[in-house]
Write a protein that holds these residues in place. Structure first.
Motif, PDB file in Angstrom:
ATOM      1  N   PHE A  61      -5.207  24.479  -8.023  1.00 13.00           N
ATOM      2  CA  PHE A  61      -6.280  24.154  -7.090  1.00 13.00           C
ATOM      3  C   PHE A  61      -7.099  22.990  -7.659  1.00 13.00           C
ATOM      4  N   PRO A  62      -6.440  21.873  -8.001  1.00 10.76           N
ATOM      5  CA  PRO A  62      -7.161  20.778  -8.667  1.00 10.76           C
ATOM      6  C   PRO A  62      -8.221  20.145  -7.773  1.00 10.76           C
ATOM      7  N   PHE A  63      -9.267  19.662  -8.421  1.00  7.77           N
ATOM      8  CA  PHE A  63     -10.319  18.956  -7.685  1.00  7.77           C
ATOM      9  C   PHE A  63      -9.824  17.547  -7.366  1.00  7.77           C
ATOM     10  N   THR A  64     -10.042  17.110  -6.148  1.00 11.14           N
ATOM     11  CA  THR A  64      -9.657  15.750  -5.764  1.00 11.14           C
ATOM     12  C   THR A  64     -10.678  14.758  -6.296  1.00 11.14           C
ATOM     13  N   VAL A  65     -10.295  13.485  -6.280  1.00  9.30           N
ATOM     14  CA  VAL A  65     -11.215  12.433  -6.708  1.00  9.30           C
ATOM     15  C   VAL A  65     -12.467  12.459  -5.838  1.00  9.30           C
ATOM     16  N   GLU A  66     -12.264  12.667  -4.545  1.00  6.22           N
ATOM     17  CA  GLU A  66     -13.400  12.718  -3.613  1.00  6.22           C
ATOM     18  C   GLU A  66     -14.326  13.887  -3.940  1.00  6.22           C
ATOM     19  N   GLU A  67     -13.745  15.029  -4.291  1.00  5.24           N
ATOM     20  CA  GLU A  67     -14.563  16.190  -4.643  1.00  5.24           C
ATOM     21  C   GLU A  67     -15.367  15.924  -5.911  1.00  5.24           C
ATOM     22  N   GLU A  68     -14.738  15.299  -6.878  1.00  5.05           N
ATOM     23  CA  GLU A  68     -15.456  15.003  -8.118  1.00  5.05           C
ATOM     24  C   GLU A  68     -16.602  14.027  -7.860  1.00  5.05           C
ATOM     25  N   ARG A  69     -16.326  12.988  -7.083  1.00 10.72           N
ATOM     26  CA  ARG A  69     -17.387  12.022  -6.771  1.00 10.72           C
ATOM     27  C   ARG A  69     -18.505  12.666  -5.969  1.00 10.72           C
ATOM     28  N   GLY A  70     -18.130  13.630  -5.122  1.00 11.14           N
ATOM     29  CA  GLY A  70     -19.130  14.295  -4.289  1.00 11.14           C
ATOM     30  C   GLY A  70     -19.901  15.392  -4.997  1.00 11.14           C
ATOM     31  N   GLY A  71     -19.548  15.633  -6.267  1.00  8.52           N
ATOM     32  CA  GLY A  71     -20.303  16.620  -7.054  1.00  8.52           C
ATOM     33  C   GLY A  71     -19.867  18.059  -6.851  1.00  8.52           C
ATOM     34  N   ALA A  72     -18.646  18.289  -6.358  1.00  9.34           N
ATOM     35  CA  ALA A  72     -18.182  19.644  -6.068  1.00  9.34           C
ATOM     36  C   ALA A  72     -18.153  20.525  -7.323  1.00  9.34           C
ATOM     37  N   ILE A  73     -17.718  19.940  -8.441  1.00  9.28           N
ATOM     38  CA  ILE A  73     -17.638  20.730  -9.679  1.00  9.28           C
ATOM     39  C   ILE A  73     -19.034  21.140 -10.140  1.00  9.28           C
ATOM     40  N   HIS A  74     -19.974  20.213 -10.072  1.00 10.19           N
ATOM     41  CA  HIS A  74     -21.353  20.518 -10.464  1.00 10.19           C
ATOM     42  C   HIS A  74     -21.958  21.600  -9.562  1.00 10.19           C
ATOM     43  N   GLU A  75     -21.642  21.542  -8.271  1.00 13.92           N
ATOM     44  CA  GLU A  75     -22.183  22.528  -7.339  1.00 13.92           C
ATOM     45  C   GLU A  75     -21.658  23.928  -7.634  1.00 13.92           C
ATOM     46  N   ILE A  76     -20.366  24.017  -7.971  1.00  6.33           N
ATOM     47  CA  ILE A  76     -19.795  25.318  -8.323  1.00  6.33           C
ATOM     48  C   ILE A  76     -20.409  25.826  -9.626  1.00  6.33           C
ATOM     49  N   ALA A  77     -20.561  24.921 -10.598  1.00  6.08           N
ATOM     50  CA  ALA A  77     -21.169  25.303 -11.875  1.00  6.08           C
ATOM     51  C   ALA A  77     -22.592  25.824 -11.655  1.00  6.08           C
ATOM     52  N   LYS A  78     -23.343  25.183 -10.775  1.00 11.58           N
ATOM     53  CA  LYS A  78     -24.709  25.603 -10.487  1.00 11.58           C
ATOM     54  C   LYS A  78     -24.734  26.963  -9.800  1.00 11.58           C
ATOM     55  N   LEU A  79     -23.872  27.136  -8.789  1.00  7.33           N
ATOM     56  CA  LEU A  79     -23.818  28.398  -8.059  1.00  7.33           C
ATOM     57  C   LEU A  79     -23.488  29.561  -8.986  1.00  7.33           C
ATOM     58  N   CYS A  80     -22.598  29.310  -9.959  1.00  7.11           N
ATOM     59  CA  CYS A  80     -22.134  30.375 -10.845  1.00  7.11           C
ATOM     60  C   CYS A  80     -22.927  30.484 -12.144  1.00  7.11           C
ATOM     61  N   SER A  81     -23.994  29.727 -12.255  1.00  8.47           N
ATOM     62  CA  SER A  81     -24.798  29.753 -13.480  1.00  8.47           C
ATOM     63  C   SER A  81     -25.511  31.095 -13.627  1.00  8.47           C
ATOM     64  N   LEU A  82     -25.790  31.453 -14.874  1.00  4.07           N
ATOM     65  CA  LEU A  82     -26.484  32.711 -15.154  1.00  4.07           C
ATOM     66  C   LEU A  82     -27.831  32.766 -14.447  1.00  4.07           C
ATOM     67  N   LYS A  83     -28.534  31.638 -14.425  1.00  5.44           N
ATOM     68  CA  LYS A  83     -29.860  31.591 -13.799  1.00  5.44           C
ATOM     69  C   LYS A  83     -29.794  31.960 -12.316  1.00  5.44           C
ATOM     70  N   ILE A  84     -28.823  31.383 -11.612  1.00  7.52           N
ATOM     71  CA  ILE A  84     -28.703  31.657 -10.177  1.00  7.52           C
ATOM     72  C   ILE A  84     -28.239  33.087  -9.936  1.00  7.52           C
ATOM     73  N   LEU A  85     -27.166  33.493 -10.609  1.00  7.17           N
ATOM     74  CA  LEU A  85     -26.605  34.818 -10.374  1.00  7.17           C
ATOM     75  C   LEU A  85     -27.580  35.931 -10.772  1.00  7.17           C
ATOM     76  N   LYS A  86     -28.270  35.735 -11.881  1.00  4.46           N
ATOM     77  CA  LYS A  86     -29.178  36.765 -12.374  1.00  4.46           C
ATOM     78  C   LYS A  86     -30.338  37.011 -11.425  1.00  4.46           C
ATOM     79  N   ASP A  87     -30.757  35.982 -10.705  1.00  2.00           N
ATOM     80  CA  ASP A  87     -31.911  36.097  -9.819  1.00  2.00           C
ATOM     81  C   ASP A  87     -31.569  36.584  -8.412  1.00  2.00           C
ATOM     82  N   LEU A  88     -30.276  36.730  -8.116  1.00  2.00           N
ATOM     83  CA  LEU A  88     -29.886  37.207  -6.791  1.00  2.00           C
ATOM     84  C   LEU A  88     -30.203  38.692  -6.637  1.00  2.00           C
ATOM     85  N   GLU A  89     -30.666  39.062  -5.465  1.00  2.00           N
ATOM     86  CA  GLU A  89     -31.046  40.450  -5.209  1.00  2.00           C
ATOM     87  C   GLU A  89     -29.878  41.399  -5.443  1.00  2.00           C
ATOM     88  N   VAL A  90     -28.664  40.975  -5.043  1.00  2.00           N
ATOM     89  CA  VAL A  90     -27.501  41.846  -5.178  1.00  2.00           C
ATOM     90  C   VAL A  90     -27.183  42.162  -6.640  1.00  2.00           C
TER      91      VAL A  90
END
Length: 342
Positions: free
Chosen positions: A259-288
């Protein structure tokens, strides 16, 4: 009007075959070497590793009955090595077309990662949960396990399914598990709270007597397989995943899983967005992840602590460092595998 006669409820008796199976299971269990556990009554030495008593029969069922498919993805870890984080990152990466990170109803915002990626020994083969073998919507079947490589079902080894192994340095792994144990004991999970101290646990850990251990056998089993079959096993270090938001390792992960990231995805910040979504800070603060349980006896919030590299320095005494350092040097010398501790 005549009253209906009540029919007494008679408990269903197990069949003779079921009774014989239960007796055979008890006899087998009694034949295994055992030591006391730190999250339960016992650890049984089974097929070269120390298996927690509460999941022994689930492990055996997993080994006997699981039929791997070529598209399956298995996430393997030693307990407290970043399992929750790896589950979140992998789920978000392979399902990004189905669930974009900016989706307001992204599953990671409403479900604990352990619900999205179930454990074989704690979830799938426990309490008749085999329906979890057929996940909805996900593009690939995604499971996790703490079982050592040597003890995995034959179908996993023989199929083209892929394994991702996340390894964390032994000092931080030890502390993370110890803190998890203390939290569990405070919730009544351990049967003998007074029996366990950090020094005592280190003595057991150094002998290899701990859940799914010894640590060195667990790590080296996957390490050696990743060297011999790099298309089968991807070996990732927790500390490398912490570097630079994990971008390099996330790219490795995506490519390995096809499931490689495309050049367009990398330029668009897709990897950074996934890293942010899955960060301890975000996950820890979710109600669930602040309430509820996705596994028996374990509150969701217990899966989110610090996630730091080098936190062990706040706990270890000089003598404890010397003891574990000596063991690690002895067990990993000449293997080519090194750790970063800070």
């Amino acid at each position: 009007m005549e009253h209906l006669k009540q029919v007494p409820i008679v408990p269903l008796r197990a069949s003779k075959e079921e009774e014989e199976e239960e007796e055979a299971a008890k006899a087998f269990e009694a034949s295994l070497p055992k030591e006391k556990g730190f999250l339960g009554p016992y650890l049984y030495f089974y097929q070269g590793f120390w298996c927690p008593s509460r999941v022994l029969h689930n492990v055996i069922s997993f080994q006997k009955h699981f039929e791997a498919q070529d598209g399956d993805i298995i996430l393997a870890t030693k307990p407290k090595s970043g399992t929750t984080w790896l589950k979140a990152l992998t789920f978000a990466t392979i399902n990004r077309a189905l669930y974009p990170t900016n989706h307001s109803n992204h599953p990671l915002l409403t479900s604990n990662p352990h619900e999205l990626v179930p454990f074989m020994e704690f979830n799938v083969y426990a309490h008749g949960n085999q329906h979890l073998l057929h996940p909805n919507n996900s593009c690939s079947r995604l499971f996790s396990t703490h079982i050592p490589y040597a003890a995995l079902p034959k179908s996993i080894k023989d199929s083209h399914c892929r394994i991702v192994y996340l390894c964390r340095n032994p000092f931080d792994t030890f502390i993370s598990f110890w803190e998890f144990t203390k939290g569990s004991m405070s919730k009544g999970m351990s049967l003998e709270e007074e029996r366990s101290s950090m020094a005592e646990y280190l003595e057991y850990f150094s002998r290899g007597v701990e859940g799914f251990g010894p640590f060195w056998d667990h790590v080296l089993g996957y390490w050696k397989e990743s060297l011999e079959r790099p298309d089968k096993v991807l070996f990732v270090k927790y500390e490398d995943l912490k570097d630079h938001d994990g971008i390099r390792e996330m790219k490795r992960l995506a490519e390995f899983l096809s499931f490689p990231f495309t050049v367009e995805e990398e330029r668009g910040g897709a990897i950074h967005e996934i890293a942010k979504l899955c960060s301890l800070k975000i996950l820890k603060d979710l109600e669930v992840n602040k309430k509820g349980k996705c596994m028996p006896h374990v509150e969701n919030k217990m899966f989110f602590r610090k996630g730091e590299v080098g936190d062990w320095v706040n706990y270890f005494t000089t003598s404890m460092v010397e003891l574990l350092d000596q063991v690690i040097k002895e067990k990993f010398n000449g293997t080519g595998l090194t750790f970063r501790f800070i």
